[in-house]
Design a protein around this motif. Structure first.
Motif, mmCIF file in Angstrom:
data_model
loop_
_atom_site.group_PDB
_atom_site.id
_atom_site.type_symbol
_atom_site.label_atom_id
_atom_site.label_comp_id
_atom_site.label_asym_id
_atom_site.label_seq_id
_atom_site.Cartn_x
_atom_site.Cartn_y
_atom_site.Cartn_z
ATOM 1 N N ARG A 326 39.729 59.774 -6.479
ATOM 2 C CA ARG A 326 40.007 58.720 -7.459
ATOM 3 C C ARG A 326 41.491 58.368 -7.479
ATOM 4 N NH1 ARG A 326 34.771 60.681 -7.505
ATOM 5 N NH2 ARG A 326 33.535 59.715 -9.185
ATOM 6 N N ARG A 327 42.346 59.335 -7.128
ATOM 7 C CA ARG A 327 43.785 59.118 -7.153
ATOM 8 C C ARG A 327 44.387 59.615 -5.840
ATOM 9 N NH1 ARG A 327 46.299 62.227 -11.967
ATOM 10 N NH2 ARG A 327 48.041 60.779 -11.590
ATOM 11 N N LEU A 328 45.315 58.821 -5.285
ATOM 12 C CA LEU A 328 45.938 59.185 -4.011
ATOM 13 C C LEU A 328 47.389 58.722 -4.017
ATOM 14 C CD1 LEU A 328 45.785 60.255 -1.093
ATOM 15 C CD2 LEU A 328 44.970 57.985 -0.397
ATOM 16 N N TRP A 329 48.301 59.648 -3.713
ATOM 17 C CA TRP A 329 49.722 59.341 -3.576
ATOM 18 C C TRP A 329 50.131 59.648 -2.141
ATOM 19 C CZ3 TRP A 329 52.624 61.699 -8.424
ATOM 20 C CH2 TRP A 329 52.029 61.201 -9.591
ATOM 21 N N VAL A 330 50.810 58.713 -1.477
ATOM 22 C CA VAL A 330 51.242 58.901 -0.093
ATOM 23 C C VAL A 330 52.654 58.353 0.084
ATOM 24 C CG1 VAL A 330 48.898 58.806 0.856
ATOM 25 C CG2 VAL A 330 50.250 56.688 0.645
ATOM 26 N N LEU A 331 53.284 58.700 1.204
ATOM 27 C CA LEU A 331 54.543 58.096 1.614
ATOM 28 C C LEU A 331 54.260 56.938 2.562
ATOM 29 C CD1 LEU A 331 56.759 61.258 2.304
ATOM 30 C CD2 LEU A 331 56.834 59.736 0.321
ATOM 31 N N ASP A 332 55.211 56.020 2.669
ATOM 32 C CA ASP A 332 54.986 54.848 3.519
ATOM 33 C C ASP A 332 55.019 55.164 5.009
ATOM 34 O OD1 ASP A 332 57.686 55.275 3.866
ATOM 35 O OD2 ASP A 332 58.331 53.300 3.141
ATOM 36 N N THR A 333 55.230 56.429 5.356
ATOM 37 C CA THR A 333 55.153 56.830 6.767
ATOM 38 C C THR A 333 53.736 56.704 7.312
ATOM 39 O OG1 THR A 333 54.899 59.136 6.045
ATOM 40 C CG2 THR A 333 57.117 58.400 6.631
ATOM 41 N N ARG A 353 49.408 55.205 -5.131
ATOM 42 C CA ARG A 353 50.865 55.101 -5.186
ATOM 43 C C ARG A 353 51.405 55.321 -3.772
ATOM 44 N NH1 ARG A 353 52.958 57.492 -11.006
ATOM 45 N NH2 ARG A 353 50.985 57.251 -12.127
ATOM 46 N N VAL A 354 52.194 54.365 -3.314
ATOM 47 C CA VAL A 354 52.818 54.445 -1.993
ATOM 48 C C VAL A 354 54.325 54.474 -2.194
ATOM 49 C CG1 VAL A 354 53.064 53.374 0.269
ATOM 50 C CG2 VAL A 354 50.897 53.163 -0.972
ATOM 51 N N PHE A 355 54.940 55.618 -1.897
ATOM 52 C CA PHE A 355 56.368 55.813 -2.114
ATOM 53 C C PHE A 355 57.141 55.632 -0.808
ATOM 54 C CE2 PHE A 355 54.167 58.483 -5.238
ATOM 55 C CZ PHE A 355 54.776 58.095 -6.420
ATOM 56 N N HIS A 384 42.515 50.171 -10.025
ATOM 57 C CA HIS A 384 43.061 49.530 -11.227
ATOM 58 C C HIS A 384 44.511 49.937 -11.500
ATOM 59 C CE1 HIS A 384 42.796 53.144 -13.764
ATOM 60 N NE2 HIS A 384 41.609 53.362 -13.248
ATOM 61 N N TYR A 385 45.067 50.854 -10.700
ATOM 62 C CA TYR A 385 46.464 51.261 -10.858
ATOM 63 C C TYR A 385 47.102 51.287 -9.476
ATOM 64 C CZ TYR A 385 50.534 53.883 -12.597
ATOM 65 O OH TYR A 385 51.802 54.268 -12.943
ATOM 66 N N VAL A 386 48.196 50.561 -9.299
ATOM 67 C CA VAL A 386 48.901 50.596 -8.021
ATOM 68 C C VAL A 386 50.404 50.611 -8.243
ATOM 69 C CG1 VAL A 386 49.018 48.091 -7.658
ATOM 70 C CG2 VAL A 386 48.978 49.621 -5.687
ATOM 71 N N LEU A 387 51.090 51.454 -7.480
ATOM 72 C CA LEU A 387 52.547 51.447 -7.338
ATOM 73 C C LEU A 387 52.791 51.337 -5.833
ATOM 74 C CD1 LEU A 387 55.498 51.821 -8.182
ATOM 75 C CD2 LEU A 387 55.114 54.297 -8.151
ATOM 76 N N TYR A 388 53.411 50.253 -5.403
ATOM 77 C CA TYR A 388 53.463 49.939 -3.973
ATOM 78 C C TYR A 388 54.877 49.538 -3.570
ATOM 79 C CZ TYR A 388 51.411 48.267 0.469
ATOM 80 O OH TYR A 388 51.066 48.100 1.793
ATOM 81 N N PHE A 389 55.538 50.410 -2.807
ATOM 82 C CA PHE A 389 56.864 50.115 -2.264
ATOM 83 C C PHE A 389 56.711 49.560 -0.848
ATOM 84 C CE2 PHE A 389 58.064 52.970 -5.639
ATOM 85 C CZ PHE A 389 59.339 52.565 -6.013
ATOM 86 N N PHE A 408 42.848 45.409 -12.397
ATOM 87 C CA PHE A 408 44.128 46.103 -12.487
ATOM 88 C C PHE A 408 44.603 46.168 -13.939
ATOM 89 C CE2 PHE A 408 44.946 45.182 -7.887
ATOM 90 C CZ PHE A 408 45.256 46.487 -7.516
ATOM 91 N N THR A 409 44.978 47.379 -14.372
ATOM 92 C CA THR A 409 45.668 47.549 -15.652
ATOM 93 C C THR A 409 47.157 47.827 -15.426
ATOM 94 O OG1 THR A 409 45.135 49.921 -15.684
ATOM 95 C CG2 THR A 409 43.603 48.416 -16.804
ATOM 96 N N HIS A 410 47.492 48.382 -14.249
ATOM 97 C CA HIS A 410 48.873 48.685 -13.880
ATOM 98 C C HIS A 410 49.123 48.124 -12.476
ATOM 99 C CE1 HIS A 410 48.033 51.533 -17.076
ATOM 100 N NE2 HIS A 410 49.311 51.855 -17.156
ATOM 101 N N PHE A 411 50.064 47.195 -12.382
ATOM 102 C CA PHE A 411 50.388 46.581 -11.093
ATOM 103 C C PHE A 411 51.901 46.618 -10.930
ATOM 104 C CE2 PHE A 411 51.067 43.350 -7.907
ATOM 105 C CZ PHE A 411 49.954 43.430 -7.085
ATOM 106 N N ARG A 412 52.373 47.502 -10.059
ATOM 107 C CA ARG A 412 53.812 47.714 -9.870
ATOM 108 C C ARG A 412 54.141 47.509 -8.396
ATOM 109 N NH1 ARG A 412 54.489 53.594 -12.342
ATOM 110 N NH2 ARG A 412 56.740 53.146 -12.101
ATOM 111 N N LEU A 413 54.598 46.322 -8.081
ATOM 112 C CA LEU A 413 54.940 45.966 -6.705
ATOM 113 C C LEU A 413 56.454 45.973 -6.562
ATOM 114 C CD1 LEU A 413 54.255 44.974 -3.868
ATOM 115 C CD2 LEU A 413 54.150 42.642 -4.789
#
Length: 579
Positions: A326-333, A353-355, A384-389, A408-413
């Motif tokens: 349901r939740r996944l955090w990764v690096l942009d590599t 979330r993509v850092f 519904h939640y994204v943090l995208y660098f 989406f409830t959280h959209f952080r581009l």
């Protein structure tokens, strides 16, 4: 029932007339602080019942209220969550020694709440002396969580370990903590067995592994264990053998030469972790050792790979074994191919979330683009939640993404190159965020970036009716943009702005709004001292704090505005001027 508490008055509305014991029993079942706050507004009887039954308090700004006011309002608190510095302190925009020290709160709590059991702090200054005071002042203290705090060292942790005999949770995450050695784990008494959560993943130094192993072996109820990067795979195996009941695991370094026997033993240890649903750490991981994880991956709902600079091929091998994420955090590599694997393997994904692996290297070749974002949106309709660098984006791509994922409830581009336009058309990114606020009617949090004119802010003010938090960087054309947001977003609670052209007219346009908001932060904008003085004079219930080098009427460096029932704070440093 305390005799000092008022009984239901004869003239109470019929709908609110309940026996005190029944009302208090019902209110004790409410967990949401928002719900409890709403209940307290119904009538005086409900206010009093809620006051006496509340055991947990959440304070989103440590300067919005004083500890004396809190303890006077709620006499039975056992758990406190407290936030300190503004969020932009995460980006080094809040000066050092700004404030948010926890100690005065602890002094009051020691007198009014000697039965305090839990303390959860975020962006607070916490000294070793404060941690020792905490550990020795509350005899039944059980849980401490420090997130993005500063000012303390491992000596403070040693005090907690030594004196808190009933501790169930020690959660130390992403703190600026001085490492005075790893011996603090040895301070837990040998008969100590109550720990359920242990997280020291962000510690920058070795710990005593023998002490850690003994502690884990004693604490049979341990369900969360997150170690730092200095714990090796062979040591991880020994910990897992002692704690197969874990539900949340943060590993150490995941790159070590193992013999075939060690590999098989580690794989068996993961297989025995039947209840594991969260996995993080995996420092320096490569796909070489992923097979030891596969047997545990099927039950994972949260996978945090933000410490593992995986390549796309690594992620392609891992994700098919994680169908329930349901939740996944990764690096942009992981690049776009890795994001395509997410879209094809994680149909239940709700948060991504993509850092950036290296946000300051503008010449870097790897990274993610609009192509990978679109691939995720196509395969993950529940997102519904994204943090995208990223370093490039287009209006059309964002429009497609929100059409695929309208909830989406959280959209952080975060487009990392300031004022970057649509790289295909050269146009501003206005229509991208226009599509977001028009399509995503449940949107609560929005972070915008790229080349943006006032049109973006017109869209936000017109369509983002449920927006609560807006973060702005390097955006806007004139004061009109900010005026549109303040006039149109009725539910706005936090507004964070940096390096944007908004000036005095924009600031003063929110006179009727700020008292209903939690805070406003503006840095590197076009606001002057005179406008800040006008705001402070017109709204005396607001704290208007200015940070600048001199007291002339020139442009201020930073202004922080927040509502407070405690008045101006008493610990402001010389560089913070409260108007």
């Amino acid at each position: 029932m305390d005799p000092k508490r008022s009984r239901n008055s004869p003239d109470s509305p019929e709908s609110t007339r309940f026996p005190d014991e029944v009302l208090e029993r019902v209110l004790s079942l409410l967990r949401s602080h928002k719900d409890r706050s709403s209940v307290s507004l119904v009538c005086k009887d409900w206010y009093n019942a809620e006051r006496w039954t509340r055991t947990h308090v959440f304070i989103g700004n440590c300067y919005s209220v004083s500890p004396e006011i809190v303890s006077g309002r709620f006499p039975a608190i056992r758990s406190v969550t407290l936030k300190g510095k503004p969020r932009f302190s995460d980006f080094n925009l809040v000066p050092e020694n700004w404030g948010a020290d926890i100690h005065q709160w602890l002094v009051v709590f020691a007198e009014k709440y000697p039965f305090l059991e839990e303390l959860r702090l975020k962006r607070m200054t916490v000294t070793d002396e404060s941690l020792e005071f905490l550990a020795t002042s509350f005899s039944n203290f059980r849980a401490i969580s420090l997130l993005s705090c500063d000012g303390f060292s491992t000596d403070g942790l040693a005090a907690i370990a030594t004196h808190c005999k009933n501790l169930t949770e020690l959660d130390i995450q992403e703190n600026d903590m001085e490492d005075n050695g790893g011996g603090w784990l040895s301070c837990f008494p040998e008969n100590f067995t109550s720990l359920e959560v242990l997280n020291f993943a962000s510690q920058q130094g070795d710990v005593s592994f023998d002490a850690l192993e003994r502690l884990v072996a004693r604490c049979k109820s341990l369900r969360v264990l997150k170690v730092d990067k200095y714990v090796k795979l062979e040591q991880l195996h020994r910990l897992l053998v002692q704690s197969p009941q874990l539900t949340d695991l943060g590993t150490g370094n995941f790159q070590q030469e193992l013999t075939p026997r060690q590999f098989a033993e580690l794989e068996s240890a993961f297989r025995n972790c039947k209840n594991l649903h969260t996995l993080s750490g995996l420092w320096d991981a490569t796909s070489l050792y992923f097979p030891v994880l596969y047997s545990a991956c099927g039950s994972l709902t949260f996978l945090n790979l933000s410490y593992a600079a995986l390549q796309s091929g690594d992620l392609v091998k891992l994700l098919p074994h994680c169908p329930n994420l349901r939740r996944l955090w990764v690096l942009d590599t992981v690049e776009d191919k890795g994001l395509e694997a997410i879209g094809s393997s994680c149909p239940l994904l709700a948060e991504l979330r993509v850092f950036p692996a290296d946000p300051f290297d503008l010449d870097i070749n790897h990274g993610v683009t609009e192509s990978g974002f679109i691939a995720v949106s196509c395969g993950c309709p529940k997102l519904h939640y994204v943090l995208y660098f990223c370093r490039q984006m287009t209006n059309a791509a964002v429009a497609t993404i929100v059409q695929n994922c309208p909830d989406f409830t959280h959209f952080r581009l975060c487009i990392m190159n300031p004022r970057q336009p649509d790289y295909l058309t050269g146009e501003p990114m206005d229509e991208a965020f226009g599509a977001v606020v028009k399509t995503c009617t449940k949107l609560q949090r929005l972070a915008i970036s790229g080349l943006l004119t006032d049109l973006t802010f017109e869209y936000i003010g017109k369509y983002a009716k449920n927006l609560e938090t807006l973060s702005v960087a390097f955006a806007g054309s004139s004061d009109w943009g900010m005026q549109c947001v303040l006039r149109g977003c009725a539910k706005l609670r936090k507004l964070e702005i940096r390096d944007s052209p908004f000036g005095n007219a924009a600031l003063l346009s929110g006179l009727a709004k700020y008292e209903s908001m939690r805070s406003l932060w503006m840095s590197a904008c076009n606001v002057t001292m005179n406008a800040c003085r006008i705001l402070a004079r017109e709204k005396p219930r607001l704290n208007v704090e200015v940070m600048k080098d001199d007291e002339t009427d020139s442009r201020v460096d930073k202004v922080y505005v927040y509502r407070s029932v405690a008045g101006p704070r008493r610990d402001a440093p010389p560089f913070v001027l409260t108007l």
